[in-house]
Design an enzyme around this catalytic site. Structure first.
Site, PDB file in Angstrom:
ATOM      1  N   GLU A   1       0.817  -1.250   0.023  1.00  0.00           N
ATOM      2  CA  GLU A   1       0.042   0.087   0.044  1.00  0.00           C
ATOM      3  C   GLU A   1       0.731   1.343  -0.088  1.00  0.00           C
ATOM      4  O   GLU A   1       1.688   1.453   0.859  1.00  0.00           O
ATOM      5  CB  GLU A   1      -0.941   0.144   1.249  1.00  0.00           C
ATOM      6  CG  GLU A   1      -1.682   1.367   1.472  1.00  0.00           C
ATOM      7  CD  GLU A   1      -2.448   1.873   0.295  1.00  0.00           C
ATOM      8  OE1 GLU A   1      -2.344   2.928   0.034  1.00  0.00           O
ATOM      9  OE2 GLU A   1      -3.380   0.858  -0.214  1.00  0.00           O
ATOM     10  N   GLN A   2       0.827   2.071  -1.032  1.00  0.00           N
ATOM     11  CA  GLN A   2       1.470   3.306  -1.339  1.00  0.00           C
ATOM     12  C   GLN A   2       1.266   4.282  -0.051  1.00  0.00           C
ATOM     13  O   GLN A   2       2.401   5.119   0.512  1.00  0.00           O
ATOM     14  CB  GLN A   2       1.427   3.998  -2.372  1.00  0.00           C
ATOM     15  CG  GLN A   2      -0.176   4.477  -2.740  1.00  0.00           C
ATOM     16  CD  GLN A   2      -0.223   5.379  -3.932  1.00  0.00           C
ATOM     17  OE1 GLN A   2       0.789   5.400  -4.967  1.00  0.00           O
ATOM     18  NE2 GLN A   2      -1.626   5.372  -4.344  1.00  0.00           N
TER      19      GLN A   2
ATOM     20  N   ARG B   1     -17.415   4.204   3.929  1.00  0.00           N
ATOM     21  CA  ARG B   1     -16.262   3.310   3.131  1.00  0.00           C
ATOM     22  C   ARG B   1     -15.398   2.951   4.333  1.00  0.00           C
ATOM     23  O   ARG B   1     -14.754   1.945   4.227  1.00  0.00           O
ATOM     24  CB  ARG B   1     -15.563   4.225   2.251  1.00  0.00           C
ATOM     25  CG  ARG B   1     -14.845   3.627   1.236  1.00  0.00           C
ATOM     26  CD  ARG B   1     -14.315   4.484   0.052  1.00  0.00           C
ATOM     27  NE  ARG B   1     -15.319   4.523  -0.801  1.00  0.00           N
ATOM     28  CZ  ARG B   1     -15.285   3.982  -1.917  1.00  0.00           C
ATOM     29  NH1 ARG B   1     -14.651   2.972  -2.323  1.00  0.00           N
ATOM     30  NH2 ARG B   1     -16.258   4.177  -2.632  1.00  0.00           N
TER      31      ARG B   1
ATOM     32  N   TYR C   1     -28.103   9.335   1.067  1.00  0.00           N
ATOM     33  CA  TYR C   1     -28.626   8.138   1.835  1.00  0.00           C
ATOM     34  C   TYR C   1     -27.750   8.249   3.081  1.00  0.00           C
ATOM     35  O   TYR C   1     -26.878   8.862   3.264  1.00  0.00           O
ATOM     36  CB  TYR C   1     -28.217   6.831   1.219  1.00  0.00           C
ATOM     37  CG  TYR C   1     -26.786   6.534   0.625  1.00  0.00           C
ATOM     38  CD1 TYR C   1     -25.865   6.139   1.478  1.00  0.00           C
ATOM     39  CD2 TYR C   1     -26.778   6.707  -0.803  1.00  0.00           C
ATOM     40  CE1 TYR C   1     -24.682   5.835   1.081  1.00  0.00           C
ATOM     41  CE2 TYR C   1     -25.572   6.584  -1.106  1.00  0.00           C
ATOM     42  CZ  TYR C   1     -24.231   6.197  -0.403  1.00  0.00           C
ATOM     43  OH  TYR C   1     -23.065   5.803  -0.880  1.00  0.00           O
TER      44      TYR C   1
ATOM     45  N   ASP D   1     -11.717  -1.998 -10.505  1.00  0.00           N
ATOM     46  CA  ASP D   1     -11.616  -0.768 -11.236  1.00  0.00           C
ATOM     47  C   ASP D   1     -10.381  -0.917 -12.092  1.00  0.00           C
ATOM     48  O   ASP D   1     -10.135  -0.319 -13.340  1.00  0.00           O
ATOM     49  CB  ASP D   1     -11.426   0.579 -10.645  1.00  0.00           C
ATOM     50  CG  ASP D   1     -12.681   1.008 -10.079  1.00  0.00           C
ATOM     51  OD1 ASP D   1     -13.789   0.451 -10.343  1.00  0.00           O
ATOM     52  OD2 ASP D   1     -12.802   1.859  -9.214  1.00  0.00           O
TER      53      ASP D   1
END
Length: 389
Positions: A33-34, A105, A208, A286
């Site tokens: 992970e950067q 998230r 929402y 993605d």
């Protein structure tokens, strides 16, 4: 299991999920992970039943609910002037084992990180991967000149994946003529446990509740000719957002008036990669198939990818597993991407006969055939990758 070790590039939802599944199968997994720590900026997302099936198979759905995930009752399409309901998709009509959640998230990331650590996944932070070389033992070249090797390298590093040009050549992304703002505001309006899509000419607003209903997540999309950069973290002036949606009334106006911090990003259309894998290097989420945010399926597709990829690696030799993973997933993600694009058109109709007829049709379908309306999404929400045919 044909492999004993793997590297996952990217500590997002898909990367953490595939790392956890592989580690539980006995694979030694390292996540590169950067960032200096794995975290997410404040934003909401929707976990539909197809994505929840993966979290449930990982026994993480309870942990997510414990962090304030809100069970969605409906998706409501509304008119922009006075907030009048055009149509209601009743999520409580889903099958008994199918549930729909609105989550922050960051909460999902924390749940996945904890699960990965319990499965003995290793993490390298501040680890900037520069490029990679497929092969019998793929190599990840780091920006500091060092290298990492593993039998499988999973590129879960998003739309600007370093693996994409290696496997496919230069990307051909194009600006869609749409921009999106993201914001979180306090839920002072008692927003129901529903996703509201407020539709206006050339723009729409999605809202929402998240965090146990204490906050409202906003995503506002506008069509415009001016190009905007990709990426979620470009700060913008809330007044520009309010000006773009000045004609929106009722609850939409109230929520927009409460925005204090907002980010803006340009929506770009990237083609589905022709090649997702080669010689031990494979993309998911993605990186392989970016989708526009008009069907709320980005995170769900990444979760599905993660499970299918790990499942094939558990049952087939490496290269056969990676090839079968793409064959299994490609038609489905293409259908999701096409459906998302169709929604963008429906949400932005201008006043006139076409909009009037479209909204009338939605109203009638919602009132006369609510079961048929939710049934039209069985292909999406009823798809459970954790159940083998």
């Amino acid at each position: 299991m044909d492999i004993s070790n793997a590297i996952v590039v990217g500590g997002g939802i898909g990367g953490l999920a595939v790392a956890t599944v592989l580690a539980r199968q006995g694979v030694a997994v390292t996540v590169l992970e950067q960032a200096p720590h794995i975290a997410e900026v404040g934003a909401g997302l929707q976990i539909s039943p197809n994505g929840l099936a993966v979290l449930r198979a990982l026994a993480l759905d309870g942990a997510l609910r414990g962090r304030g995930a809100v069970r969605g009752q409906a998706v409501v399409l509304r008119d922009y002037v006075a907030g009048e309901t055009v149509a209601r998709l009743d999520l409580m009509r889903l099958a008994r084992d199918q549930q729909y959640y609105f989550v922050h998230r960051a909460d999902l990331i924390e749940v996945l990180v904890a699960a990965a650590k319990r499965a003995n996944v290793s993490f390298e932070l501040n680890a900037q991967a520069a490029t990679l070389r497929p092969g019998a033992l793929p190599v990840v070249q780091m920006s500091d000149g060092s290298t990492r090797r593993a039998e499988v390298v999973v590129a879960a590093d998003g739309i600007h994946s370093m693996a994409r040009p290696v496997l496919n050549g230069a990307d051909t992304a194009a600006f869609t003529g749409q921009v999106a703002w993201r914001a979180l505001v306090p839920n002072t309006s008692n927003h129901p446990d529903e996703a509201h899509v407020t539709m206006g000419p050339g723009r729409h607003l999605v809202s929402y509740p998240v965090r146990g209903g204490n906050l409202i997540n906003l995503v506002a999309v506008e069509e415009r000719a001016d190009w905007a950069a990709e990426g979620w973290n470009h700060r913008d002036d809330p007044q520009k957002l309010r000006a773009a949606f000045a004609e929106f009334g009722a609850e939409a106006k109230e929520m927009l008036s409460a925005v204090e911090n907002v980010t803006l990003w340009g929506l770009h259309r990237h083609p589905v990669a022709a090649t997702w894998q080669r010689d031990g290097v494979v993309m998911l989420g993605d990186a392989a198939h970016p989708t526009l945010p008009f069907l709320a399926q980005g995170a769900n597709m990444a979760l599905e990818d993660a499970w299918v990829l790990a499942d094939h690696l558990a049952r087939l030799p490496r290269d056969a597993a990676l090839a079968q993973y793409q064959r299994t997933r490609e038609a489905r993600v293409r259908r999701v991407i096409a459906a998302a694009q169709s929604n963008a058109t429906r949400y932005h109709l201008r006043p006139g006969p076409v909009r009037t007829a479209a909204h009338l049709g939605l109203r009638l379908a919602s009132k006369l055939g609510p079961g048929r309306m939710i049934g039209a999404f069985n292909w999406l929400y009823g798809h459970d990758v954790t159940r083998r045919p």
